[in-house]
Design an enzyme around this catalytic site. Structure first.
Site, PDB file in Angstrom:
ATOM      1  N   ASN A   1       3.828  -0.168 -13.534  1.00  0.00           N
ATOM      2  CA  ASN A   1       3.158   1.050 -13.986  1.00  0.00           C
ATOM      3  C   ASN A   1       3.549   2.207 -13.077  1.00  0.00           C
ATOM      4  O   ASN A   1       3.830   2.013 -11.894  1.00  0.00           O
ATOM      5  CB  ASN A   1       1.635   0.883 -13.930  1.00  0.00           C
ATOM      6  CG  ASN A   1       1.160  -0.325 -14.697  1.00  0.00           C
ATOM      7  OD1 ASN A   1       1.544  -0.526 -15.837  1.00  0.00           O
ATOM      8  ND2 ASN A   1       0.329  -1.144 -14.075  1.00  0.00           N
TER       9      ASN A   1
ATOM     10  N   HIS B   1     -10.246   0.389  -7.777  1.00  0.00           N
ATOM     11  CA  HIS B   1     -10.167  -0.462  -8.963  1.00  0.00           C
ATOM     12  C   HIS B   1      -9.766  -1.900  -8.642  1.00  0.00           C
ATOM     13  O   HIS B   1      -9.025  -2.149  -7.698  1.00  0.00           O
ATOM     14  CB  HIS B   1      -9.137   0.105  -9.943  1.00  0.00           C
ATOM     15  CG  HIS B   1      -9.401   1.535 -10.311  1.00  0.00           C
ATOM     16  ND1 HIS B   1      -8.399   2.455 -10.463  1.00  0.00           N
ATOM     17  CD2 HIS B   1     -10.558   2.206 -10.558  1.00  0.00           C
ATOM     18  CE1 HIS B   1      -8.916   3.619 -10.794  1.00  0.00           C
ATOM     19  NE2 HIS B   1     -10.229   3.497 -10.852  1.00  0.00           N
TER      20      HIS B   1
ATOM     21  N   ARG C   1      -7.943   8.390  -6.997  1.00  0.00           N
ATOM     22  CA  ARG C   1      -8.082   7.363  -8.040  1.00  0.00           C
ATOM     23  C   ARG C   1      -8.526   6.066  -7.370  1.00  0.00           C
ATOM     24  O   ARG C   1      -7.918   5.624  -6.411  1.00  0.00           O
ATOM     25  CB  ARG C   1      -6.755   7.149  -8.766  1.00  0.00           C
ATOM     26  CG  ARG C   1      -6.271   8.376  -9.528  1.00  0.00           C
ATOM     27  CD  ARG C   1      -4.969   8.051 -10.248  1.00  0.00           C
ATOM     28  NE  ARG C   1      -4.360   9.216 -10.839  1.00  0.00           N
ATOM     29  CZ  ARG C   1      -4.262   9.423 -12.152  1.00  0.00           C
ATOM     30  NH1 ARG C   1      -4.750   8.553 -12.995  1.00  0.00           N
ATOM     31  NH2 ARG C   1      -3.662  10.508 -12.607  1.00  0.00           N
TER      32      ARG C   1
ATOM     33  N   GLN D   1       4.158  -6.792 -15.035  1.00  0.00           N
ATOM     34  CA  GLN D   1       4.057  -5.430 -15.567  1.00  0.00           C
ATOM     35  C   GLN D   1       4.313  -4.453 -14.424  1.00  0.00           C
ATOM     36  O   GLN D   1       3.969  -4.738 -13.274  1.00  0.00           O
ATOM     37  CB  GLN D   1       2.642  -5.240 -16.122  1.00  0.00           C
ATOM     38  CG  GLN D   1       2.350  -3.950 -16.814  1.00  0.00           C
ATOM     39  CD  GLN D   1       0.961  -3.992 -17.450  1.00  0.00           C
ATOM     40  OE1 GLN D   1       0.637  -4.871 -18.230  1.00  0.00           O
ATOM     41  NE2 GLN D   1       0.135  -3.027 -17.095  1.00  0.00           N
TER      42      GLN D   1
ATOM     43  N   TYR E   1       3.535   0.931  -9.362  1.00  0.00           N
ATOM     44  CA  TYR E   1       2.807  -0.318  -9.156  1.00  0.00           C
ATOM     45  C   TYR E   1       3.573  -1.458  -9.799  1.00  0.00           C
ATOM     46  O   TYR E   1       3.989  -1.351 -10.944  1.00  0.00           O
ATOM     47  CB  TYR E   1       1.474  -0.314  -9.912  1.00  0.00           C
ATOM     48  CG  TYR E   1       0.448   0.690  -9.558  1.00  0.00           C
ATOM     49  CD1 TYR E   1      -0.668   0.323  -8.830  1.00  0.00           C
ATOM     50  CD2 TYR E   1       0.544   2.004 -10.002  1.00  0.00           C
ATOM     51  CE1 TYR E   1      -1.663   1.235  -8.550  1.00  0.00           C
ATOM     52  CE2 TYR E   1      -0.437   2.926  -9.721  1.00  0.00           C
ATOM     53  CZ  TYR E   1      -1.543   2.537  -8.999  1.00  0.00           C
ATOM     54  OH  TYR E   1      -2.516   3.437  -8.723  1.00  0.00           O
TER      55      TYR E   1
ATOM     56  N   LYS F   1      -1.062  -6.582  -6.497  1.00  0.00           N
ATOM     57  CA  LYS F   1      -0.278  -5.365  -6.726  1.00  0.00           C
ATOM     58  C   LYS F   1       0.653  -5.138  -5.543  1.00  0.00           C
ATOM     59  O   LYS F   1       0.341  -5.508  -4.420  1.00  0.00           O
ATOM     60  CB  LYS F   1      -1.179  -4.132  -6.820  1.00  0.00           C
ATOM     61  CG  LYS F   1      -2.178  -4.136  -7.927  1.00  0.00           C
ATOM     62  CD  LYS F   1      -3.054  -2.884  -7.854  1.00  0.00           C
ATOM     63  CE  LYS F   1      -4.136  -2.911  -8.905  1.00  0.00           C
ATOM     64  NZ  LYS F   1      -5.065  -1.771  -8.762  1.00  0.00           N
TER      65      LYS F   1
ATOM     66  N   HIS G   1      -8.509  -1.362  -4.990  1.00  0.00           N
ATOM     67  CA  HIS G   1      -7.413  -0.488  -4.575  1.00  0.00           C
ATOM     68  C   HIS G   1      -7.644   0.927  -5.087  1.00  0.00           C
ATOM     69  O   HIS G   1      -8.121   1.126  -6.203  1.00  0.00           O
ATOM     70  CB  HIS G   1      -6.089  -1.011  -5.125  1.00  0.00           C
ATOM     71  CG  HIS G   1      -4.970  -0.049  -4.929  1.00  0.00           C
ATOM     72  ND1 HIS G   1      -4.518   0.785  -5.948  1.00  0.00           N
ATOM     73  CD2 HIS G   1      -4.248   0.270  -3.828  1.00  0.00           C
ATOM     74  CE1 HIS G   1      -3.542   1.547  -5.463  1.00  0.00           C
ATOM     75  NE2 HIS G   1      -3.365   1.245  -4.195  1.00  0.00           N
TER      76      HIS G   1
ATOM     77  N   ARG H   1      26.822   8.667   1.492  1.00  0.00           N
ATOM     78  CA  ARG H   1      26.285   8.947   0.164  1.00  0.00           C
ATOM     79  C   ARG H   1      24.763   8.946   0.135  1.00  0.00           C
ATOM     80  O   ARG H   1      24.154   9.523  -0.759  1.00  0.00           O
ATOM     81  CB  ARG H   1      26.783   7.904  -0.845  1.00  0.00           C
ATOM     82  CG  ARG H   1      28.295   7.861  -0.985  1.00  0.00           C
ATOM     83  CD  ARG H   1      28.721   6.619  -1.720  1.00  0.00           C
ATOM     84  NE  ARG H   1      28.372   5.437  -0.911  1.00  0.00           N
ATOM     85  CZ  ARG H   1      28.454   4.183  -1.332  1.00  0.00           C
ATOM     86  NH1 ARG H   1      28.863   3.926  -2.557  1.00  0.00           N
ATOM     87  NH2 ARG H   1      28.120   3.176  -0.555  1.00  0.00           N
TER      88      ARG H   1
ATOM     89  N   LYS I   1     -15.421   8.371 -14.547  1.00  0.00           N
ATOM     90  CA  LYS I   1     -15.514   6.911 -14.440  1.00  0.00           C
ATOM     91  C   LYS I   1     -15.538   6.480 -12.973  1.00  0.00           C
ATOM     92  O   LYS I   1     -16.353   5.642 -12.583  1.00  0.00           O
ATOM     93  CB  LYS I   1     -14.324   6.285 -15.163  1.00  0.00           C
ATOM     94  CG  LYS I   1     -14.244   4.788 -15.101  1.00  0.00           C
ATOM     95  CD  LYS I   1     -13.064   4.338 -15.948  1.00  0.00           C
ATOM     96  CE  LYS I   1     -12.439   3.113 -15.430  1.00  0.00           C
ATOM     97  NZ  LYS I   1     -11.266   2.714 -16.190  1.00  0.00           N
ATOM     98  N   ASP I   2     -14.654   7.062 -12.155  1.00  0.00           N
ATOM     99  CA  ASP I   2     -14.593   6.669 -10.745  1.00  0.00           C
ATOM    100  C   ASP I   2     -15.776   7.184  -9.935  1.00  0.00           C
ATOM    101  O   ASP I   2     -16.125   6.608  -8.906  1.00  0.00           O
ATOM    102  CB  ASP I   2     -13.277   7.121 -10.121  1.00  0.00           C
ATOM    103  CG  ASP I   2     -12.110   6.266 -10.585  1.00  0.00           C
ATOM    104  OD1 ASP I   2     -12.338   5.188 -11.158  1.00  0.00           O
ATOM    105  OD2 ASP I   2     -10.954   6.678 -10.380  1.00  0.00           O
TER     106      ASP I   2
END
Length: 192
Positions: free
Chosen positions: A48, A62, A59, A46, A132, A72, A119, A23, A168-169
């Site tokens: 994400n 951060h 990205r 959390q 994440y 993370k 990261h 399967r 921003k980055d």
């Protein structure tokens, strides 16, 4: 699941061990007990998901500053990314060093990112989906970052053409290895 160390202090690669049959397969993607056996004490508060349409989307890099530093576990469930972390813990033996690896739907690897690490990632394929798990709630007032091409780190990103990067980055300030860095207070480090 298998937990393997990386060249950076406390960071780890997590590999699924699929049990296959006609399967498909079944595998654990997260196991608190197995991680703890390898010195990773991770509490998820959390999760994400990030989706990227185009290859070459970058990205990062951060992180959140104390008292909201976060751990993370990052996985790629569709497509492929080059995932990068930088140890920004001033008291660490690998302070200022970076590590990168490919996470993909095919290799089913995940990367554990300790507190005090920056990261980021670059998509290697179109239509990537990244998952994440994080140990701290997103706290915009304590969000920070370092630039993806900061000469202090000399990260070797894969070449996939024109990069897509947010304003921003692009605008994080230069990192000064002699004065910058994250100082984790007692109880904030790995295993807290």
């Amino acid at each position: 699941m298998l937990v393997q160390s990386t060249p950076l202090n406390q960071a780890a690669v997590i590999e699924m061990e699929p049990i296959k049959d006609s399967r498909g397969f079944f595998a654990r993607g997260f196991c608190k007990k197995t991680l703890a056996e390898h010195g990773v004490f991770f509490d998820v508060v959390q999760t994400n998901v990030a989706f990227n349409h185009q290859a070459g989307t970058l990205r990062g890099m951060h992180f959140q500053v104390p008292p909201f530093c976060e751990e993370k576990i990052v996985s790629c469930y569709q497509g492929a990314i080059y995932d990068v972390i930088i140890d920004l813990n001033r008291d660490s033996g690998t302070f200022g060093k970076w590590f990168g690896l490919t996470l993909s739907a095919e290799n089913r690897l995940a990367l554990y990112v300790p507190k005090g690490f920056a990261h980021g990632y670059q998509t290697l394929t179109e239509n990537t989906s990244i998952h994440y798990m994080v140990s701290e709630y997103y706290t915009p007032s304590h969000e920070s970052g370092v630039r993806w091409n900061d000469p202090a780190f000399e990260i070797e990103w894969p070449h996939v053409g024109d990069l897509i990067i947010s304003q921003k980055d692009k605008q994080w300030k230069d990192f000064d290895l002699s004065t910058d860095g994250v100082i984790l207070s007692e109880g904030e480090g790995h295993g807290s």
